[in-house]
Design an enzyme around this catalytic site. Sequence first.
Site, PDB file in Angstrom:
ATOM      1  CG  LEU A 188     -42.997  37.570 -27.595  1.00  0.00           C
ATOM      2  CD1 LEU A 188     -42.577  36.227 -27.256  1.00  0.00           C
ATOM      3  CD2 LEU A 188     -42.535  38.730 -26.588  1.00  0.00           C
ATOM      4  CG  HIS A 448     -16.512  24.622 -40.722  1.00  0.00           C
ATOM      5  ND1 HIS A 448     -16.784  24.714 -39.534  1.00  0.00           N
ATOM      6  CD2 HIS A 448     -15.181  25.032 -40.828  1.00  0.00           C
ATOM      7  CE1 HIS A 448     -15.892  25.764 -39.050  1.00  0.00           C
ATOM      8  NE2 HIS A 448     -14.857  25.794 -39.800  1.00  0.00           N
TER       9      HIS A 448
END
Length: 469
Positions: A188, A448
């Site tokens: 892959l 964040h």
Amino acid sequence: MPQYDVIIIGSGPGGYVCAIRAAQLGLKVAVVEKRATYGGTCLNIGCIPSKALLHASEMFREAGHGLAALGVKVGAPELDLAAMMAHKDATVKSNVDGVAFLFKKNKIDAFQGVGRIVSPGQVEVTAEGGGGKQTIETKAIVIATGSDSTPLPGVEIDEKRIVTSTGGLELTSVPKRLLVVGAGVIGLEIGSVWRRLGSEVTVVEFLDRILPGMDGEVAKQSQRIFAKQGFSFRLGSKVTGVAAGEDGLDVSIAPAKGEGEAELLQADKVLVAIGRRPFTEGLGLAEAGVELDERGRVSVDPHFRTNVEGIYAIGDVIAGPMLAHKGEHEGAAVAEILAGQAGHVNYEVIPSVVYTMPEIAVVGRGEEELKDSGVEYRAGKFPFTANGRARANNQTDGFVKVLADRATDRVLGVHIVGAGAGDMIHEAAVLMEFGGSAEDLARTCHAHPTMSEAVREAAMAAWWKPVHL
Ligand SMILES: Cc1cc2nc3c(=O)[nH]c(=O)nc-3n(C[C@H](O)[C@H](O)[C@H](O)COP(=O)(O)OP(=O)(O)OC[C@H]3O[C@@H](n4cnc5c(N)ncnc54)[C@H](O)[C@@H]3O)c2cc1C
């Protein structure tokens, strides 16, 4: 008195880390390596060159397909494959030179040549190209000879048109049609490189799923994403032969199980990526009496000792996941054991990463594994579509799944499909190394906006409830 405390045969991540750690602990160390450069499969023909091409090809894809959506117009990118390969080669060179530097810095004697165990305390080194033989003596020997590609019966590798990963990282032009045999990590990853550069990629896999061994849901979702990227998959199929045809290579495929029509597919290149096998050729193991297991791997006890006193083995040549960092940890552990310390490896916490886009990263156990062993667990999931940073980056493919013990809340496995998954997985690894719970992860403040907040949200979902879903 032997010249050395330890001789390590093979300088891959297992061998070179063992050598450096042993020297740091005050042992007199020699390494025997048959390649012209150090670093083994990983640095020369594996992890490092593949990641250089994965990064470069992803930049190419991004320039052609991703940037315009962010308001960055660059026109159609032009591929300079020779320059891309030069970047890969330079990356390999700086890494293998780095190992040579570390050997010197740590006063490790390096012998270039094929090592053969003559007896528990003696290694014969035969220089390549008829440069003569010499025998060196030691208290302990560590076998770190790694692995090579598993051949496919009926298919002859020429490393030009029918290639292993080695040839697959050296192609001089972009094949129009690339057929990959094996939907594992290497197939892959290298398939992704050429797909991004323009190849039509067909992956033929014996099993009826991709990424054998990984969590089923992770494999299924990843397959969907790869299909969206243009991969085509022929699952439950086996390649039975490859021959030169009128239009490139004729690849015969047949159903993996039972009856069914055989078929002919055309390809310009075939990449055989059906796995790797331990490499022990020419080491003299039979003569030295070193036992192998049923799969040809060197048998070792939990302290990496073979059945012959003074001979140890680590890395791809022994059982366990064939991963560079697994070998590194075993190398360090053996060095510590030889220096009289208590080296060990925690096999429960070995992360594993597929460096596609998105990346797929796993640590610990998958759902099928937990079900099979009768462990009751809770699964918490969080998709990147609900993560602010992923939206801002336009990288919303994938999800995080945290599996925690139903009774104790201890985290048993974390699975991430997403951009940067290979870096994000390590907070889960540290947590699991300390026996942490989903609640511990959920209560840990995460900056964040970051992709890592999805890891915390999945932990919140496993423990109780996520906030942002
Ligand atoms: C294309 C590809 C991509 C990969 N990507 C990753 C990845 O991203 N992450 C990851 O963790 N793993 C990856 N791997 C796997 C990783 O390369 C191996 O797990 C790792 O190299 C094993 O380390 P090792 O030290 O056991 O052996 P190796 O790295 O194979 O090194 C063994 C060394 O021993 C030498 N040797 C063998 N026999 C003798 C002898 N008799 N005398 C002297 N020298 C000898 C060999 O020449 C070789 O240099 C990849 C592998 C491939 C092929």
